[in-house]
Write a protein that holds these residues in place. Structure first.
Motif: not given
Lengths: 118, 615
Positions: A15-22
């Protein structure tokens, strides 16, 4: 984020984790989604406490977007407030999960969810 | 005269009797005179005699003289005397006259001779009373008879001789029943001994007036009487009897007693009790009024009631008086009055009309209660209550925020310690592994404490009139489901009958059951837990009891265990946060119930709580 990453490394090494932080960025991400291509995400994990825009706003925005509303979504929160839970469940497409305090328990819970979704 | 000629003819055969005066001469004598046989038969009578009886000679002659005598024994005596054929000196008799009145007369008998042989009596009869006296007596008798007072006379030996209608009414004895019987019959046992003394004093010439004592009626009823007792004197001032006038003062006495009682109540009242006439003039002023308003009675009697008005309330007085004049009452009217030294009091007034015995309104009675102190107390209480509520809600807010905000850093500790364990577990040496485990245990415990505290703070929200009716059965089964693991692991047996519907939120009752049952399981003895839930109605409430066979609770801790974070055991012995019972108490009290425990150390515990029922 750290915990989610740890859980993924345990249960889904590919799995690839994309993080959107706001919150603002999350809304923009939702707007970019369309149904022509393959959905970009297999699972969306939303925290209710986000900078700038709340997780609830993000969820409502997703609900309004035909494609996003089809992506399996879980709300992961430390909140046990009934109000938060009711509001999420009223949208009808996201699951509300309260984070267990201990890492081991959290990783086990995430394992269950991932097996269901993937 | 023709009657006399007839008489002469009819009595002709006796004419030959000699040795006496001629009847014609005797006929006109002013003295009552008759000729009577030795057997009492009336042979002849003169005009005076006939007038006395109101009879003609034809009606009178031939009858027996004894028949006119009022009482049988005197009649028998008279017959006996006549049969002696001896002259007799005056004997006193009572005879019936023509109006059937009893009159005292004196009889004298002289023998009439035929030669040497006595043939009959010449009897003279002298009326002891003349007509004027008789009329007066009749009038007096009428007065006596019609009097409302009991009037009676007794002889010197204490026997009743006369008895009027008033006496019949008052004492209940008819005259014929009491005449000739002792007067002491009327004295109740406790005053009987005073009677002979009184009689002796009266016989000695004294007079008693308005002597208050008690008498006893025929029916045994005690009667308060006022007596006037006087000697009856004859013409030579000798006492020949006693007259007694008795007046019933039972009512008067009762009225004066109840008046005295009322007066005592008024005087001892803490409230000011004031009466005024319809012009607002103060007519009475009790001690309470003196104390509250500062004026002594003599300072205000006769003054206008507005003397106690607070400046802004002067206008009230005419309104109150006009309502009173219409017969209305003013009740618990809150207003202000001024004391003698100028203090303004908050008072509650109740003003009612005062009526005379004909029902006319003649004034007002006013009860004035000083509310100043009470108002101050109420104000203080209100303020204290508001402060308490504020501080309570601040505290709840604080507990909520604190427990909520403390969760976050705790999560970070938990997460990183968890990571440490996952990544480096087994590589840092057994001591490090042990420290990490202790940290995680502490974290978990802290998490539970914060969660409970949060719940406790949350449970403070009142029902706010919200109508909730919870099926205790369903709440109980939800609680059992939550405890499934613990029940199975401990082998607990839980029994419950049908449970009623009660006024509490479902989640709250579920939590109460869950906490009590999980305690019963946790604090078990050596045997597997046996838990029984029973209910019983208690007025409009329901009583719930959760009984277990666990280790029990020492009576001296039975209050304490309901406190926040109160624990009787270390978490190593028995795990727990010490919040369970505090939460139960809070939830039950929130629903207007009570909770307590009945237990002895080592003998199990029974937790009982009440909740309002559906009705």
């Amino acid at each position: 984020m750290l915990l989610v990453r740890e859980a993924l490394s345990e249960h889904c090494r590919d799995c690839v984790l994309d993080v959107i932080s706001d919150g603002e960025a999350a809304l923009r991400w939702v707007d970019e989604q369309n149904c022509n291509g393959k959905p970009k995400a297999k699972l969306v994990i939303v925290d209710l406490k986000l900078p700038r825009r709340s997780g609830h706003e993000v969820l409502e925005h997703m609900k309004a977007n035909e494609c996003c509303a089809r992506i399996p979504t879980i709300v992961l929160t430390s909140s046990e407030a009934k109000l938060d839970r009711d509001r999420v469940e009223a949208l009808g497409f996201a699951r509300f999960l309260t984070k267990p305090p201990l890492l081991d328990d959290f990783i086990e819970l995430m394992g269950t969810v991932l097996r269901e979704v993937l | 005269m023709s009657a006399n000629q007839d008489l002469d003819r009819s009595l002709g055969p006796r004419e030959p009797h000699s040795g006496g005066p001629d009847r014609t001469l005797l006929d006109d004598l002013p003295v009552c005179l008759k000729e009577v046989g030795f057997d009492g038969t009336i042979l002849w009578a003169n005009q005076a005699e006939l007038a006395f009886y109101g009879l003609t000679l034809e009606q009178y002659a031939g009858r027996n003289v004894a028949d006119f005598v009022a009482d049988p024994s005197s009649a028998a005596n008279l017959r006996a005397t006549l049969s002696q054929r001896q002259p007799f000196s005056p004997i006193r008799l009572f005879i019936h006259d023509l109006r059937d009145r009893v009159r005292p007369v004196s009889f004298t008998g002289k023998l009439r001779f035929d030669g040497d042989r006595p043939v009959s009596y010449w009897c003279t009869q002298q009326d002891s009373l003349n007509q004027a006296v008789l009329d007066l007596q009749a009038r007096l008798a009428a007065v006596v008879e019609s009097s409302d007072d009991a009037i009676l006379s007794i002889d010197l030996s204490g026997m009743v001789q006369s008895w009027n209608r008033g006496a019949e009414r008052l004492f209940g004895y008819p005259a014929e029943e009491i005449i000739g019987r002792p007067i002491s019959l009327l004295a109740p046992a406790d005053v009987a001994q005073e009677v002979p003394g009184i009689l002796a004093r009266i016989a000695g010439g004294e007079r008693l007036e308005n002597y208050e004592t008690r008498r006893c009626g025929k029916d045994g009823r005690a009667i308060a009487v006022s007596l006037t007792i006087s000697p009856i004197l004859n013409s030579r001032d000798e006492c020949i009897g006693i007259s007694e006038i008795a007046r019933d003062i039972t009512e008067r006495q009762r009225a004066s007693e109840s008046q005295a009682r009322l007066a005592a109540i008024v005087e001892s009242s803490d409230d000011a009790i004031i009466s005024k006439d319809l012009n607002g003039i103060i007519r009475s002023w009790n001690i309470g009024a003196e104390r509250i308003l500062g004026y002594r009675a003599e300072e205000v009697l006769g003054r206008h009631i507005s003397v106690i008005a607070a400046p802004e309330t002067v206008g009230e007085f005419p309104t109150i008086l006009s309502r009173i004049a219409k017969g209305e009452r003013v009740e618990h009217y809150q207003t202000r009055r001024r004391t003698k030294d100028g203090r303004i009091l908050t008072v509650s007034l109740t003003v009612s009309p005062v009526r005379d015995d004909k029902g006319r309104i003649i004034g007002a009675s006013k009860i004035l209660r000083d509310m100043t102190q009470r108002e101050k107390h109420e104000q203080a209480l209100r303020e204290a209550n508001e402060a308490l509520q504020r501080s309570n809600s601040d505290l709840e807010q604080f507990a909520y925020s604190a427990s909520h905000d403390l969760q976050e850093p705790l999560r970070i500790v938990a997460s990183y310690t968890g990571m440490l364990k996952r990544r480096f577990g087994g590589q840092l040496g057994p001591e490090a592994d042990e420290y990490i485990q202790h940290t995680l245990n502490g974290v978990q415990r802290m998490h539970q404490l914060l969660k409970d505290l949060l719940f406790y703070a949350h449970a403070a929200q009142p029902l706010d009139g919200e109508e909730v009716l919870t099926d205790a059965d369903a709440a109980f089964h939800d609680a059992i489901a939550n405890l499934k693991a613990a029940i199975e692991e401990s082998g607990a047996v839980i029994q419950a009958g049908a449970l009623p519907k009660v006024r509490i939120r479902h989640v709250h009752l579920e939590q109460v059951f869950q906490n009590l049952i999980s305690n019963a399981i946790r604090y078990r003895g050596v045997d597997p837990p046996q838990i029984a839930i029973s209910t019983a109605p208690q007025g409009t409430d329901w009583l719930f009891c959760v009984r277990d066979n666990g280790i029990g609770i020492d009576p001296k801790y039975q209050e304490e265990i309901f406190g926040i974070f109160k624990r009787l055991h270390s978490s190593a012995e028995y795990p727990g946060t010490g919040m369970g019972l505090a939460i139960c108490q809070r939830l039950v009290q929130q629903a207007k119930g009570r909770i307590w425990v009945e237990s002895e150390s080592g003998k199990g515990a029974t937790f009982c709580f009440t909740l309002p029922g559906a009705e």
